[in-house]
Design a protein around this motif. Structure first.
Motif, mmCIF file in Angstrom:
data_model
loop_
_atom_site.group_PDB
_atom_site.id
_atom_site.type_symbol
_atom_site.label_atom_id
_atom_site.label_comp_id
_atom_site.label_asym_id
_atom_site.label_seq_id
_atom_site.Cartn_x
_atom_site.Cartn_y
_atom_site.Cartn_z
ATOM 1 N N UNK A 170 10.384 -8.927 2.678
ATOM 2 C CA UNK A 170 11.629 -8.170 2.785
ATOM 3 C C UNK A 170 11.588 -7.243 3.992
ATOM 4 N N UNK A 171 12.770 -6.811 4.400
ATOM 5 C CA UNK A 171 12.917 -5.802 5.459
ATOM 6 C C UNK A 171 14.183 -5.013 5.211
ATOM 7 N N UNK A 188 15.674 5.695 13.842
ATOM 8 C CA UNK A 188 15.207 4.346 13.530
ATOM 9 C C UNK A 188 14.365 4.401 12.266
ATOM 10 N N UNK A 189 14.661 3.486 11.354
ATOM 11 C CA UNK A 189 13.878 3.384 10.131
ATOM 12 C C UNK A 189 13.735 1.924 9.756
ATOM 13 N N UNK A 190 12.508 1.496 9.626
ATOM 14 C CA UNK A 190 12.199 0.130 9.194
ATOM 15 C C UNK A 190 11.238 0.200 8.021
ATOM 16 N N UNK A 191 11.607 -0.479 6.950
ATOM 17 C CA UNK A 191 10.730 -0.604 5.783
ATOM 18 C C UNK A 191 10.591 -2.090 5.500
ATOM 19 N N UNK A 192 9.369 -2.580 5.503
ATOM 20 C CA UNK A 192 9.141 -4.016 5.428
ATOM 21 C C UNK A 192 7.882 -4.277 4.613
ATOM 22 N N UNK A 242 3.168 -2.945 2.345
ATOM 23 C CA UNK A 242 4.442 -2.376 2.733
ATOM 24 C C UNK A 242 4.231 -1.423 3.899
ATOM 25 N N UNK A 243 5.099 -1.524 4.893
ATOM 26 C CA UNK A 243 5.044 -0.646 6.049
ATOM 27 C C UNK A 243 6.325 0.147 6.185
ATOM 28 N N UNK A 244 6.209 1.318 6.785
ATOM 29 C CA UNK A 244 7.366 2.196 6.953
ATOM 30 C C UNK A 244 7.262 2.865 8.311
ATOM 31 N N UNK A 245 8.346 2.793 9.099
ATOM 32 C CA UNK A 245 8.400 3.423 10.404
ATOM 33 C C UNK A 245 9.708 4.200 10.497
ATOM 34 N N UNK A 246 9.625 5.481 10.818
ATOM 35 C CA UNK A 246 10.833 6.295 10.813
ATOM 36 C C UNK A 246 10.818 7.309 11.952
ATOM 37 N N UNK A 263 19.550 -5.040 4.640
ATOM 38 C CA UNK A 263 18.265 -5.546 4.157
ATOM 39 C C UNK A 263 18.361 -7.015 3.809
ATOM 40 N N UNK A 264 17.242 -7.703 3.947
ATOM 41 C CA UNK A 264 17.085 -9.101 3.531
ATOM 42 C C UNK A 264 15.821 -9.197 2.693
#
Length: 852
Positions: free
Chosen positions: A33-34, A57-61, A81-85, A847-848
């Protein structure tokens, strides 16, 4: 989740969240997922000055997979799980302008004075500055270094109360991973093991690079469990848990020896974690220096539990034991060096700075604020669930628990003898009846629990349930950190300037015939108000506890559920910090020997006791209505009316006369909360009313669901601030001469750039006298409320027999309605009473998710 009156299996009060991790099965399953958010989708915040939303910018994958290692016996499950914000923050400040830096204060409407020249005929006792000009001969070299830390003004903002704006972008990045193994040994024995770890770093910048703070975090967790079934009626569970957390706050300049004492202050020596410039407090202006010291903690937990459950007739009996070992390491230089300029001496805080005249300063000294603490916890309980009849079930139990006071591995601890005014370090604390622990143990912590569930009649469809329990609270370790705050291990020296109109006793540079800060002539106890501070923990502190109770009535009407509940929590003996030795109106501490009178022995700037004396009362009425899915629609409506009243918690505030005079709203007291949400399956696609034929139509428009949620709540309560000096550990309060909260002022915020006033500022009176406490009380000011409306749309596609693909779009604050945040509470600030920030504007997340 259990949020009130949990059974006796649960120790340490509050809400209890049971998390069950997934396990593998005989078939392979997984997800990927992302979640994506960035400023390209977002609206501008009300306070943004840029043409578009600042970079965000925020990415959670992540991904997960589980399956069999050996069918029917051994299974695995793992995930990442990774998180970038990147989060922008609008930062507005007032900073000194070019005229002020050059010594030109002609814009000031009041007369300024030269505190280096005494003039008995002057209103302040100092000679007037001609034309409000500071002669260059009185410029402080260190003051000019501080002024050079400020950036250049870049505009006029917030109705002219700020002249510098920058976007302070915070970063928050983490990676989390976990794995689990389940093994079915036999029909009677199963075991599992799970490990989870996270590495996180968050950085919060400010007005200057020196303001930057780092928040590292690295929690880890291991759990092992064994379940043995003796018989269908007798089951035993054994668990072992290990966790490790590393959290805290670090100055970004900490441990950078190149930035040790960059101002060149005389005899100023920073503890390594607090390298960098001092924290600079100039009343009404931004801080160009560091924010505070470094405060870092690593905490471990080893936990062994066993519970034995017996089903006998109408009784389900559970008995168990809970043993914990908790090692904790902390580095807490909570003060470091700070310098304050309040404008009392010249009449303008920037002029005070330019001439090098602080009103107060403090610095930390010693071999280091480190502690290696160890403590044990033990709890034993018995619980019975008794089914009296098909209408009534009773749950009752009893728990006994004991937490030993922490022991420091190297005996780096101490306490303060109130009777003699002595600051003692172990083993000298034996005179107070203390061993290696600075708190005496408590052995009488009994915690009864009771609950019931009553179903009076099938026809009425009414369910009545309730409960009561006593819960002993987890101590805040911050209370114990002061055990190292003794003058022989780690001390904070606080120095106050002489009263206005008197000759100055110190300045920044040691010029103009005055001692320099931290020079021997200043620190040898030759003037009132100077000396170290002492913090200690209450030696006979009781264990904090809470009474929790609730009563709930549910009624079902067709596909509707209606619920009304009363929930209450009364906390007793929670953490407070009280100043025992405040200043009198002459600026002299009232209890212990004053610096300059009897020398350095018993000479303190402040004496603070960490007490377990706080009290609070929370009561809430909760109403809920829920409609289950019918014709593709479901909804839930919740309303909570509550009030929390109590004494100030720990670091919030202290009143040196009687803490209970500050009994008022709790910090997070939000009195009204309304939420409504709904989900609707759109009537399109296969099996629906419209466009129900054709695979293409079903793939495009079929199966869509929309959801929405609205939240409306009142604001939390906060405290008015003032400038008066009443002691090192005391908070400053103004006086009030009438009502401060005024709902008639709340309308129209944001229109035509209106930011306030949000309160009756004319009823707030500043107090400038030393040693005088304002009467406004704490948490008497209600912040703005909050409104938010969110909408989501999502759809699933089946890809073969086992695979699914889902798409989701979330629109937060869809109507882009500004909800203003906290207001300025400092009574001398130019924007006093105005709102100063707003919650996020409209944001969109896409999200997908793929699963198989």
């Amino acid at each position: 989740m259990i949020n009130s009156a949990a059974p006796a299996q649960y120790g340490v009060g509050g809400a209890f969240v049971n998390v069950v991790t997934r396990s593998g099965t005989n078939h392979f399953h997984g997800t990927a997922y992302e979640y994506l958010r960035n400023n390209d989708f977002d609206a501008r915040n009300w306070f943004d000055v840029t043409k578009s939303a600042p970079p965000f910018h925020q990415n959670q994958f992540g991904a997960s997979v589980g399956g069999p290692i050996k069918r029917n016996k051994i299974f695995f499950f793992g995930n990442y799980e990774g998180f970038r914000q990147l989060v922008p923050g609008d930062d507005y400040n007032l900073i000194p302008n070019a005229n002020q830096i050059a010594g030109n204060f002609s814009a000031d409407t009041q007369q300024l004075y030269n505190p280096y020249i005494l003039d008995p005929a002057s209103p302040t006792g100092y000679a007037p500055l001609t034309g409000n000009q500071v002669p260059s001969s009185y410029f402080s070299a260190i003051g000019q270094k501080i002024l050079a830390l400020y950036p250049t003004p870049n505009g006029s903002y917030l109705n002219g109360t700020a002249n510098y704006f920058n976007v302070a972008t915070s970063t928050n990045n983490w990676n989390q991973f976990s794995g689990r193994i389940d093994y079915t040994i036999s029909a009677k024995d199963t075991v599992f093991g799970r490990y989870t770890g996270t590495n996180q770093t968050a950085i919060a910048p400010g007005m200057t690079s020196y303001n930057s703070q780092t928040f590292p975090s690295a929690p880890k967790n291991l759990a092992i469990g064994w379940t043995h079934i003796f018989s269908p009626r007798l089951v035993n569970n054994v668990r072992y848990g290990w966790s490790h957390t590393a959290v805290g706050l670090e100055r970004s300049d900490g441990y950078d020896t190149a930035l040790a004492n960059p101002l060149g202050l005389v005899n100023e020596i920073d503890i390594p974690g607090s390298d960098g410039p001092p924290s600079i407090g100039v009343n009404g202006y931004g801080n160009p220096g560091s924010t505070n010291g470094t405060d870092f903690m690593t905490e471990g937990l080893n936990m062994w539990t066993e519970s034995l459950m017996l089903q006998k007739g109408k009784h389900q009996l559970t008995a168990g034991v809970d043993i914990r070992y908790e090692p904790i390491y902390s580095y807490e230089d909570w003060s470091a060096t700070s310098i304050g300029f309040n404008g009392a001496y010249t009449g303008d805080p920037v002029a005070d700075l330019l001439m090098g005249v602080p009103d107060s300063t403090r610095t930390s000294l010693g071999t280091g604020p480190t502690e290696n603490m160890r403590m044990w916890y033990q709890g034993y309980y018995v619980q019975d669930s008794y089914r009296v009849s098909h209408k009534l079930t009773l749950n009752y139990g009893l728990r006994w628990e004991h937490r030993s006071p922490p022991i420091e591995a190297n005996n780096r601890v101490g306490s303060f003898d109130v009777a003699t005014g002595q600051d003692l370090t172990y083993p000298a604390t034996s005179a107070m009846g203390l061993g290696r622990a600075m708190v005496k143990p408590v052995w009488t912590n009994w915690a009864p629990r009771f609950g019931f569930n009553f179903f009076p009649s099938n026809k009425l469809n009414v369910d009545v349930k309730g409960g009561f329990g006593i819960f002993y609270l987890q101590p805040n370790f911050n209370q114990f950190q002061v055990e190292v705050d003794t003058t022989q291990l780690y001390e904070v020296d606080q120095f106050f300037q002489s009263p206005v109109g008197s000759p100055l006793v110190f300045n920044l540079d040691g010029t103009q015939g005055v001692a320099g800060m931290y020079a021997t002539a200043m620190t040898n106890g030759n003037f009132s108000g100077g000396g170290p501070t002492v913090s200690f923990i209450q030696p006979n502190a009781p264990t904090p506890y809470a009474y929790e109770y609730n009563l709930t009535i549910d009624k079902t009407i067709r596909d509707w559920l209606f619920e009304v509940a009363y929930v209450g929590t009364n906390e007793r003996h929670f953490e407070e910090r009280n100043e025992l030795d405040p200043l009198n109106t002459s600026g002299v501490t009232i209890l212990y020997d004053t610096c300059g009178v009897n020398g350095d022995i018993g000479c303190y700037s402040g004496v603070q006791e960490n007490q377990e004396t706080g009290t609070s009362n929370y009561d809430a009425l909760i109403a809920r209505a829920e409609k289950r899915f019918s014709s593709g629609f479901s909804t839930a409506i919740n309303y909570t009316w509550s009030k929390c009243l109590g004494t100030p918690y720990q670091d919030e505030f202290t009143w040196h006369v009687d803490m209970h005079l500050d009994y008022s709203h709790c910090t997070e007291d939000i009195n009204d909360i309304f939420t409504a949400n709904g989900i609707y399956e759109l009537p399109f696609g296969h099996g629906k009313m419209f466009m129900n034929s054709g695979a293409l139509a079903d793939a495009v428009v079929g199966g869509w669901k929309v959801a929405g949620i609205s939240t409306l709540r009142t604001g939390p309560w906060t405290t008015l601030g003032s400038q008066q000096d009443i002691g090192f550990f005391d908070g400053a309060l103004p006086n009030v001469i009438g009502p401060v909260n005024n709902h008639s002022l709340h309308g129209g915020l944001g229109r035509n750039f209106r930011l306030g006033p949000y309160i009756n500022t004319q009823n707030v009176v500043n107090i400038s006298a030393v040693g005088v406490q304002g009467d406004s009380g704490t948490h008497t000011l209600e912040n703005p409320g909050y409104q938010d409306y969110d909408i989501s749309a999502y759809k699933n596609w089946r890809l073969g027999e086992q695979a699914n693909l889902s798409f989701r779009a979330d629109l937060f604050n869809i109507f882009n309605r500004p909800s203003f945040d906290s207001i300025s509470t400092y009574d001398l600030a130019p924007n006093f009473g105005d709102v100063s920030s707003a919650y996020a504007a409209r944001e969109i997340q896409l999200s997908m998710r793929f699963s198989f």
